[in-house]
Design a protein around this motif. Structure first.
Motif, mmCIF file in Angstrom:
data_model
loop_
_atom_site.group_PDB
_atom_site.id
_atom_site.type_symbol
_atom_site.label_atom_id
_atom_site.label_comp_id
_atom_site.label_asym_id
_atom_site.label_seq_id
_atom_site.Cartn_x
_atom_site.Cartn_y
_atom_site.Cartn_z
ATOM 1 N N HIS A 1 -10.992 8.951 3.153
ATOM 2 C CA HIS A 1 -12.085 8.472 4.024
ATOM 3 C C HIS A 1 -13.385 9.279 3.325
ATOM 4 O O HIS A 1 -13.231 10.525 2.782
ATOM 5 C CB HIS A 1 -11.907 8.745 5.164
ATOM 6 N N TYR B 1 -27.279 8.554 12.277
ATOM 7 C CA TYR B 1 -26.099 8.203 11.243
ATOM 8 C C TYR B 1 -25.096 9.230 10.949
ATOM 9 O O TYR B 1 -23.925 9.267 10.971
ATOM 10 C CB TYR B 1 -26.837 8.207 9.622
ATOM 11 N N VAL C 1 -13.454 3.635 12.288
ATOM 12 C CA VAL C 1 -12.725 4.755 11.621
ATOM 13 C C VAL C 1 -11.513 5.026 12.173
ATOM 14 O O VAL C 1 -10.478 5.198 11.914
ATOM 15 C CB VAL C 1 -13.840 5.723 11.013
ATOM 16 N N ALA D 1 -18.566 1.520 5.033
ATOM 17 C CA ALA D 1 -19.553 2.503 6.108
ATOM 18 C C ALA D 1 -20.800 1.615 6.237
ATOM 19 O O ALA D 1 -21.278 0.739 5.563
ATOM 20 C CB ALA D 1 -19.786 3.767 5.411
ATOM 21 N N ASP D 2 -21.423 2.119 7.498
ATOM 22 C CA ASP D 2 -22.845 1.456 7.751
ATOM 23 C C ASP D 2 -23.629 2.797 7.284
ATOM 24 O O ASP D 2 -23.616 3.875 7.866
ATOM 25 C CB ASP D 2 -23.198 1.345 9.120
ATOM 26 N N THR D 3 -24.523 2.589 5.832
ATOM 27 C CA THR D 3 -25.206 3.567 5.591
ATOM 28 C C THR D 3 -26.616 3.456 5.534
ATOM 29 O O THR D 3 -27.434 4.125 4.944
ATOM 30 C CB THR D 3 -24.913 3.992 4.162
ATOM 31 N N GLY E 1 -16.270 10.134 12.933
ATOM 32 C CA GLY E 1 -15.462 9.411 12.209
ATOM 33 C C GLY E 1 -14.654 10.422 11.529
ATOM 34 O O GLY E 1 -13.226 10.471 11.345
ATOM 35 N N LYS F 1 -20.986 9.559 11.379
ATOM 36 C CA LYS F 1 -20.347 9.860 10.533
ATOM 37 C C LYS F 1 -19.377 11.142 10.785
ATOM 38 O O LYS F 1 -18.106 11.225 10.696
ATOM 39 C CB LYS F 1 -20.858 10.201 9.024
ATOM 40 N N SER G 1 -16.943 11.282 3.517
ATOM 41 C CA SER G 1 -17.933 11.609 4.579
ATOM 42 C C SER G 1 -19.404 11.889 3.840
ATOM 43 O O SER G 1 -19.522 11.381 2.592
ATOM 44 C CB SER G 1 -17.305 12.739 5.161
ATOM 45 N N ASN H 1 -18.697 3.433 11.753
ATOM 46 C CA ASN H 1 -18.597 4.742 11.202
ATOM 47 C C ASN H 1 -17.757 5.925 12.130
ATOM 48 O O ASN H 1 -16.913 6.637 11.655
ATOM 49 C CB ASN H 1 -20.010 5.736 10.985
#
Length: 468
Positions: free
Chosen positions: A277, A306, A261, A237-239, A313, A310, A279, A257
């Motif tokens: 997955h 963000y 996904v 993931a890109d967090t 996704g 998510k 979340s 994300n």
């Protein structure tokens, strides 16, 4: 039509289905495959993709023990057979036998690695296979001899008089069979904190980092071969929550994300696998949930980029027939984290300003990995599950104070509001993404599966002891 009934056997996962048959002077009718009713009765939602039928002429046709690399539902469309199954999977039930007469009112679900054989008891038997992977000529089968003395199946027609192929007569005895090993789980994002914990907790897991599979590369995801794996666990993931508010960060967050996904979910669906997955609490705005916290079916309402990526996704994953979507909050692992930052400040004698009006629970990566292993291994219903550590919800400032107290720091934490914290940031700092004020997630659904989340305070204490 009435509902089917599912009965367990001595072979784990081998299930006998009693089907409702409607009869009249014309003959009979049955629902040989009815997903909704059968899953409700206890059959795994095994997502069949191919239906094969074998016609057998004389009575006494005997087809030999084959453990195939897929799950299947077997039944008869005409006639009667004696079915026999031997567990050839690696483990304590290796060699366990079950026999069952199959007629129009009976079907059997056969999990991967359990060998299937049958002998026809009448003429013109029509035998049906419903399988969840496409047959291919290079598929690896594990065989067992029909006359194996350990299995000791009592065939009504002795094998010397039965109609048996030369190949089936030549299969090895049980002592010579190599047990079928479980298919491993593929962990994506294995170089991250959660990915490393997942590889530790999932036996035989195969990990791939971003260098081996980048979710932002649609061609790489589309060409992913999942045939060696039982399930895909996506920890990639890109967090970068604040960076996602910038032009470049927005593109990156959506590429990984959301778009990535969705591509992964498509590959998993096409290849008939299960997807796990992860979340985030950021898919909510922090104003709902009530005293017990957000339930799994709460409406999505993200505040920032963000959280929006998510949530997108999540929607892509939720349409898969076989998925576990684990929604979590405030993740802490071995490496960079809020707890690690507070521990470093405590060691240096720095008194930080920490937000006190955002409330939630910590989730340690080992807890997430433990919940993942539980869901995959327990046969829990597919769907969305909230997973965090348990305990009284607290604020980020409360977590920081626990860290400072546990480490015996001589300085204290200064509690501030989110607005005060934002106002104190340097002018040239990146934009501060909006955060949900209350990130408490209800844990009732995961508890109902038999999983008991560990207390966040106890987990924090263990985590800090390991850092010393």
């Amino acid at each position: 039509m009435g509902d089917p009934r599912v009965r367990r056997t001595a072979v784990p996962g081998l299930l006998v289905l009693d089907l409702q048959v409607h009869r009249d002077p014309r003959g009979w009718f049955k629902e040989n495959w009815q997903r909704e009713k059968m899953v409700a009765a206890g059959l795994p939602d095994f997502a069949p993709v191919q239906h094969s039928v074998a016609h057998n002429g004389p009575a006494g046709v005997t087809r030999g023990f084959h453990a195939e690399p897929w799950d299947k539902l077997v039944s008869v469309a005409a006639g009667r057979v004696l079915g026999a199954w031997v567990d050839l999977r690696e483990g304590p039930t290796f060699g366990t036998v079950h026999t069952q007469v199959l007629e129009e009112a009976t079907a059997v679900f056969v999990p991967r690695g359990v060998a299937n054989a049958y002998q026809t008891l009448t003429e013109d038997v029509v035998y049906s296979y419903l399988v969840n992977d496409h047959w291919r000529p290079d598929a690896a089968y594990t065989m067992l001899n029909l006359a194996d003395e350990t299995a000791a199946v009592r065939w009504p027609v002795p094998l010397e008089r039965a109609v048996v192929s030369d190949r089936d007569r030549a299969h090895p005895r049980l002592a010579e069979v190599t047990p079928v090993p479980p298919r491993p789980v593929l962990v994506l994002g294995a170089e991250g904190q959660l990915g490393r914990a997942l590889v530790r907790h999932l036996p035989g897991a195969v990990g791939r980092g971003r260098a081996e599979l980048d979710l932002a590369d649609p061609a790489a995801v589309a060409s992913l071969d999942l045939s060696p794996y039982d399930a895909v666990v996506n920890a990639a993931a890109d967090t970068a929550v604040d960076a996602a508010e910038t032009a470049q960060g927005r593109r990156s967050a959506w590429e990984v994300n959301a778009t990535g996904v969705a591509a992964l979910a498509s590959a998993v669906r096409e290849q008939g696998r299960t997807l796990v997955h992860f979340s985030s609490d950021y898919v909510f705005d922090g104003t709902g949930g009530g005293a017990g916290g957000y339930a799994e079916d709460a409406p999505l309402c993200p505040l920032g980029v963000y959280g929006q990526s998510k949530a997108a996704g999540d929607l892509a994953v939720a349409v898969l027939p076989r998925h576990y979507l684990l929604r979590t909050s405030w993740v802490v692992g071995e490496g960079r984290s809020f707890v690690a930052t507070m521990a470093d400040l405590a060691a240096r004698g720095v008194s930080p300003r920490v937000v006190a009006d955002q409330v939630g629970r910590l989730t340690f990566t080992d807890e997430l990995a433990r919940a993942t292993a539980h869901l995959l291994g327990s046969g829990a219903s597919y769907g969305t599950y909230n997973v965090t550590n348990d305990g009284e919800p607290t604020s980020w400032a409360g977590v920081a104070e626990r860290v400072f107290a546990a480490l015996g720091a001589e300085v204290s934490v200064t509690r501030v509001s989110t607005q005060e914290y934002a106002a104190s940031r340097p002018v040239d700092a990146p934009p501060l993404a909006p955060r949900p004020a209350r990130s408490v997630l209800s844990l009732d659904k995961i508890r109902a599966t038999g999983f008991t989340p560990g207390d966040q305070g106890e987990a924090l204490a263990r985590h800090l002891r390991r850092r010393r």
